[in-house]
Motif scaffolding. Structure first.
Motif, PDB file in Angstrom:
ATOM      1  N   ALA A  83      -2.243 107.346 -70.375  1.00 49.93           N
ATOM      2  CA  ALA A  83      -1.342 107.446 -71.528  1.00 49.93           C
ATOM      3  C   ALA A  83      -1.407 108.838 -72.158  1.00 49.93           C
ATOM      4  O   ALA A  83      -0.380 109.458 -72.414  1.00 49.93           O
ATOM      5  CB  ALA A  83      -1.668 106.374 -72.553  1.00 49.93           C
ATOM      6  N   PRO A 115       3.200 101.473 -66.821  1.00 45.49           N
ATOM      7  CA  PRO A 115       2.758 100.407 -67.746  1.00 45.49           C
ATOM      8  C   PRO A 115       2.822  99.010 -67.146  1.00 45.49           C
ATOM      9  O   PRO A 115       2.183  98.085 -67.666  1.00 45.49           O
ATOM     10  CB  PRO A 115       3.707 100.559 -68.941  1.00 45.49           C
ATOM     11  CG  PRO A 115       4.887 101.286 -68.407  1.00 45.49           C
ATOM     12  CD  PRO A 115       4.379 102.187 -67.326  1.00 45.49           C
ATOM     13  N   VAL A 120      -3.115  99.893 -64.660  1.00 46.11           N
ATOM     14  CA  VAL A 120      -3.091 100.053 -66.116  1.00 46.11           C
ATOM     15  C   VAL A 120      -3.573  98.775 -66.793  1.00 46.11           C
ATOM     16  O   VAL A 120      -4.323  98.824 -67.781  1.00 46.11           O
ATOM     17  CB  VAL A 120      -1.681 100.441 -66.596  1.00 46.11           C
ATOM     18  CG1 VAL A 120      -1.590 100.380 -68.118  1.00 46.11           C
ATOM     19  CG2 VAL A 120      -1.330 101.853 -66.121  1.00 46.11           C
ATOM     20  N   ALA A 134      -0.933  99.902 -71.917  1.00 47.12           N
ATOM     21  CA  ALA A 134       0.426  99.967 -71.387  1.00 47.12           C
ATOM     22  C   ALA A 134       1.404 100.387 -72.479  1.00 47.12           C
ATOM     23  O   ALA A 134       2.327 101.176 -72.245  1.00 47.12           O
ATOM     24  CB  ALA A 134       0.833  98.616 -70.805  1.00 47.12           C
ATOM     25  N   ARG A 138       3.902 103.755 -72.648  1.00 48.26           N
ATOM     26  CA  ARG A 138       5.345 103.711 -72.954  1.00 48.26           C
ATOM     27  C   ARG A 138       5.690 104.640 -74.113  1.00 48.26           C
ATOM     28  O   ARG A 138       6.731 105.309 -74.101  1.00 48.26           O
ATOM     29  CB  ARG A 138       5.763 102.278 -73.277  1.00 48.26           C
ATOM     30  CG  ARG A 138       5.720 101.335 -72.090  1.00 48.26           C
ATOM     31  CD  ARG A 138       6.355  99.988 -72.430  1.00 48.26           C
ATOM     32  NE  ARG A 138       6.395  99.109 -71.264  1.00 48.26           N
ATOM     33  CZ  ARG A 138       5.478  98.196 -70.975  1.00 48.26           C
ATOM     34  NH1 ARG A 138       4.431  98.031 -71.802  1.00 48.26           N
ATOM     35  NH2 ARG A 138       5.586  97.444 -69.896  1.00 48.26           N
TER      36      ARG A 138
END
Length: 218
Positions: A83, A115, A120, A134, A138
């Motif tokens: 991320a 994600p 993940v 996740a 995003r």
């Protein structure tokens, strides 16, 4: 290369110039040490010198260092994370900076965790945050959307199991090892700077390329 020069490499055990070694090794798909074992000690010494400093956890990396590395990068920015939201939260202008660098000729490659991938999901469980990882991936992709239409900025999604997060800015790379059961922010950070003849910087960038080749468009 002149065939006679290559012949001398083989018949006289002559060690070629560093640049020629790398090109030959790359062409043959092997490490230069396999072809010229005598360069191993030189490479080991140079690789040790590549380590600039060690931080006990990611938060110990000075914010001005991140800012300096981002601002000074002119040729290559590579980021491999699940991320990496902390970086974009602490540098809200980063997408615009990346777009400007690409317009000036830099290559920007961002790899985010898919994600919807099992990797993940599993990492989220290991860190104790479940589906939040996740969600963070995003959000980071959403932050990057303004830059993604700029030629030279490419964002992809990967589903690989990461052993390290990688942040490369030209000849500097920050490597964040992933420790089982601990969030990335609690794990050490290593700062390396590329040196000719050394192996560590190139070793981590080969890892990045490995993930890049197996990723898909975001």
């Amino acid at each position: 290369m002149d065939p006679k020069s290559v012949e001398r490499w083989i018949t006289t055990s002559r060690t070629p110039h560093r640049g020629h070694r790398w090109k030959a090794a790359s062409f043959l798909g092997v490490d230069e040490v396999y072809l010229w074992p005598s360069v191993e000690k030189q490479a080991e010494k140079a690789s040790t010198s590549e380590l600039i400093t060690y931080y006990p956890h990611r938060g110990a990396v000075p914010v001005p260092l991140w800012s300096s590395l981002i601002e000074k990068a002119t040729d290559q920015v590579d980021i491999l994370v699940y991320a990496g939201l902390f970086l974009f939260d602490s540098h809200p202008d980063l997408p615009d900076q990346l777009a400007d660098k690409a317009k000036a000729g830099a290559q920007v490659r961002i790899l985010l965790g898919d994600p919807d991938s099992e990797a993940v999901r599993q990492r989220g469980e290991e860190e104790g945050i479940g589906n939040d990882l996740a969600a963070r991936a995003r959000i980071t992709r959403r932050y990057l959307e303004p830059a993604m239409s700029t030629p030279g900025v490419e964002v992809r999604l990967h589903d690989t199991i990461l052993y390290n997060s990688i942040y490369r800015f030209d000849e500097n790379v920050l490597v964040n090892p992933h420790v089982l059961g601990a969030p990335a922010g609690q794990n050490p950070m290593l700062h390396f700077r590329y040196l000719p003849g050394a192996r560590t910087f190139r070793h981590y960038m080969r890892s990045f390329d490995y993930a890049w080749e197996r990723s898909r468009a975001a």
